[in-house]
Design a protein around this motif. Structure first.
Motif, short mmCIF file in Angstrom:
data_model
loop_
_atom_site.label_atom_id
_atom_site.label_comp_id
_atom_site.label_asym_id
_atom_site.label_seq_id
_atom_site.Cartn_x
_atom_site.Cartn_y
_atom_site.Cartn_z
N ALA A 1 44.54 -36.58 56.11
CA ALA A 1 43.08 -36.65 56.12
C ALA A 1 42.53 -35.99 57.36
N PHE A 2 41.37 -35.37 57.21
CA PHE A 2 40.58 -34.90 58.35
C PHE A 2 39.58 -36.00 58.68
N VAL A 3 39.56 -36.42 59.94
CA VAL A 3 38.66 -37.50 60.35
C VAL A 3 37.81 -37.05 61.53
N HIS A 4 36.70 -37.73 61.71
CA HIS A 4 35.83 -37.46 62.84
C HIS A 4 36.45 -37.98 64.14
N GLY A 5 36.27 -37.24 65.21
CA GLY A 5 36.72 -37.68 66.53
C GLY A 5 38.18 -37.36 66.82
N ILE A 6 38.57 -37.59 68.04
CA ILE A 6 39.94 -37.35 68.48
C ILE A 6 40.71 -38.67 68.41
N VAL A 7 41.66 -38.73 67.51
CA VAL A 7 42.44 -39.95 67.31
C VAL A 7 43.47 -40.10 68.42
N SER A 8 43.55 -41.27 69.01
CA SER A 8 44.54 -41.54 70.06
C SER A 8 45.95 -41.55 69.46
N LEU B 1 30.11 -42.76 52.13
CA LEU B 1 30.10 -44.19 51.87
C LEU B 1 30.54 -45.00 53.09
N TYR B 2 31.41 -44.42 53.92
CA TYR B 2 31.94 -45.15 55.07
C TYR B 2 31.58 -44.49 56.40
N GLY B 3 30.48 -43.75 56.43
CA GLY B 3 29.96 -43.24 57.68
C GLY B 3 30.37 -41.83 58.05
N GLY B 4 31.05 -41.13 57.18
CA GLY B 4 31.44 -39.76 57.47
C GLY B 4 30.30 -38.78 57.20
N LYS B 5 30.28 -37.67 57.93
CA LYS B 5 29.25 -36.65 57.73
C LYS B 5 29.68 -35.69 56.63
N THR B 6 28.70 -35.21 55.88
CA THR B 6 28.98 -34.35 54.73
C THR B 6 28.59 -32.89 54.96
N ASP B 7 28.31 -32.51 56.20
CA ASP B 7 27.89 -31.13 56.43
C ASP B 7 29.06 -30.14 56.28
N ALA C 1 38.33 -48.05 62.56
CA ALA C 1 38.92 -47.60 63.83
C ALA C 1 38.03 -46.61 64.57
N GLY C 2 36.86 -46.30 63.98
CA GLY C 2 35.93 -45.38 64.63
C GLY C 2 36.14 -43.93 64.25
N HIS C 3 36.95 -43.68 63.21
CA HIS C 3 37.25 -42.33 62.78
C HIS C 3 37.06 -42.18 61.26
N PRO C 4 35.81 -42.27 60.78
CA PRO C 4 35.60 -42.12 59.34
C PRO C 4 36.06 -40.75 58.86
N LEU C 5 36.46 -40.67 57.60
CA LEU C 5 36.91 -39.41 57.03
C LEU C 5 35.74 -38.43 56.94
N ILE C 6 36.00 -37.19 57.26
CA ILE C 6 34.99 -36.16 57.08
C ILE C 6 34.58 -36.11 55.62
N GLY C 7 33.28 -36.09 55.37
CA GLY C 7 32.76 -36.04 54.01
C GLY C 7 32.60 -37.39 53.33
N HIS D 1 40.23 -48.31 48.50
CA HIS D 1 39.62 -47.60 49.64
C HIS D 1 40.30 -47.92 50.97
N GLN D 2 41.58 -48.32 50.93
CA GLN D 2 42.24 -48.79 52.15
C GLN D 2 42.17 -47.81 53.31
N ILE D 3 42.56 -46.56 53.07
CA ILE D 3 42.54 -45.57 54.14
C ILE D 3 41.13 -45.36 54.66
N ARG D 4 40.19 -45.24 53.76
CA ARG D 4 38.81 -44.98 54.15
C ARG D 4 38.24 -46.12 54.99
N VAL D 5 38.54 -47.35 54.58
CA VAL D 5 38.04 -48.52 55.31
C VAL D 5 38.71 -48.63 56.68
N HIS D 6 40.03 -48.50 56.72
CA HIS D 6 40.75 -48.65 57.98
C HIS D 6 40.36 -47.60 59.00
N LEU D 7 40.25 -46.35 58.58
CA LEU D 7 39.91 -45.30 59.54
C LEU D 7 38.46 -45.43 60.02
N ALA D 8 37.57 -45.81 59.12
CA ALA D 8 36.18 -46.03 59.54
C ALA D 8 36.09 -47.18 60.53
#
Length: 286
Positions: free
Chosen positions: A156-163, A236-242, A227-233, A218-225
């Motif tokens: 997955a591509f997610v927002h932010g830099i994952v630790s 529903l869970y806070g990702g940007k769609t641009d 953690a502060g890293h919602p999936l790009i696009g 929606h496990q992956i989507r919920v967990h990453l969101a």
């Protein structure tokens, strides 16, 4: 050739063969009972004959669409599910779902088989989907799914830099009472564990590999969101769609035990072309 098995005193050869089926071959007891009731088990000399490939009528209307077959034998079929395609109808009368496409594939070949999917992917998640081609495979793979013996790996591509320290997300997931379509991390939810591996970083995003130990909606989507890293696009869970109008989540690999032989089958599914374009944009190359 279970007909050569030694039988106990007073035991019939067929009874010994049936015991071999369940204990040595691992045939589902439900299927054995059904085959017995339908006269589908016969000893022919020393050989045991099973009627495990009877014609099956599909309940789904065929919908012709090009499919990418990733793996197939007499028992299993794995096909690529594109983003934007549902695995099966949800009651709204759709016919352009993956099971309808598989039904069309069987019909085109003249195979009397019904598409029995073993697991699901979200509508906008791409990746491999496993189908059973007969009842024996359906029962064995359903058992494997319930035992968590079917492994699924995603990227997955997610927002932010994952630790790099973020390796496991172990948080229960339940329904969001404020939104019928959403799930959320909740102390009263069901256990959910996602393993995280950081693959690449970009100026404002990361590429991660995710392995599921549980299969919550929606496990992956919920967990990453969470953690502060919602999936790009993933709106529903806070990702940007641009950059992408749907969640950037792809099933990379599927591993399952073969229903007859028991050995692990690994199926890899290459990322779709849209991922290459997204990667270039995130890296500032286009």
């Amino acid at each position: 050739m279970p007909g050569k098995l030694k039988t106990a005193e007073g035991e019939e050869r067929l009874s010994a063969a049936l015991a071999w089926l369940e204990t040595s071959l691992g045939a589902p007891s439900k299927l054995i009972r059904k085959l017995q009731a339908e006269d589908g088990i016969k000893l022919a000399g020393d050989r045991l004959r099973l009627r495990i490939f009877p014609p099956r009528v599909s309940q789904y209307t065929p919908y012709w669409h090009e499919l990418t077959v990733l793996y197939e034998d007499e028992f299993c079929l794995v096909v690529h599910k594109p983003a934007g395609v549902k695995v099966h109808p949800d009651g709204a009368g759709q016919e352009a779902t993956l099971v309808n496409m598989v039904a069309a594939l069987y019909a085109e070949r003249g195979e009397q088989a019904a598409p029995g999917h073993i697991h699901r992917l979200d509508e906008y998640t791409s990746g491999p989907v496993l189908f059973a081609k007969n009842e024996y495979a359906q029962l064995k793979l359903d058992e494997a799914m319930s035992r968590k013996s079917i492994g699924r790996t995603y990227i997955a591509f997610v927002h932010g830099i994952v630790s790099r320290d973020l390796k496991v997300i172990d948080k229960p997931i339940g329904r969001d009472r404020h939104h019928s379509q959403r799930r959320r991390v909740s102390p009263t939810g069901k256990p959910a564990i996602t393993r995280v591996e950081l693959l690449e970083t970009y100026p404002a995003a990361s590429l991660v590999r995710l392995t599921l130990e549980t299969g919550r909606t929606h496990q992956i989507r919920v967990h990453l969101a969470d953690a502060g890293h919602p999936l790009i696009g993933d709106k529903l869970y806070g990702g940007k769609t641009d950059e992408l109008p749907f969640q950037a989540l792809h099933g990379e690999r599927l591993i399952f035990p073969h229903p007859l032989m028991g050995d692990d089958i690994q199926v890899d599914d290459p990322t779709p072309p849209v991922w290459d374009r997204l990667k270039k944009r995130l890296a500032g190359l286009s």
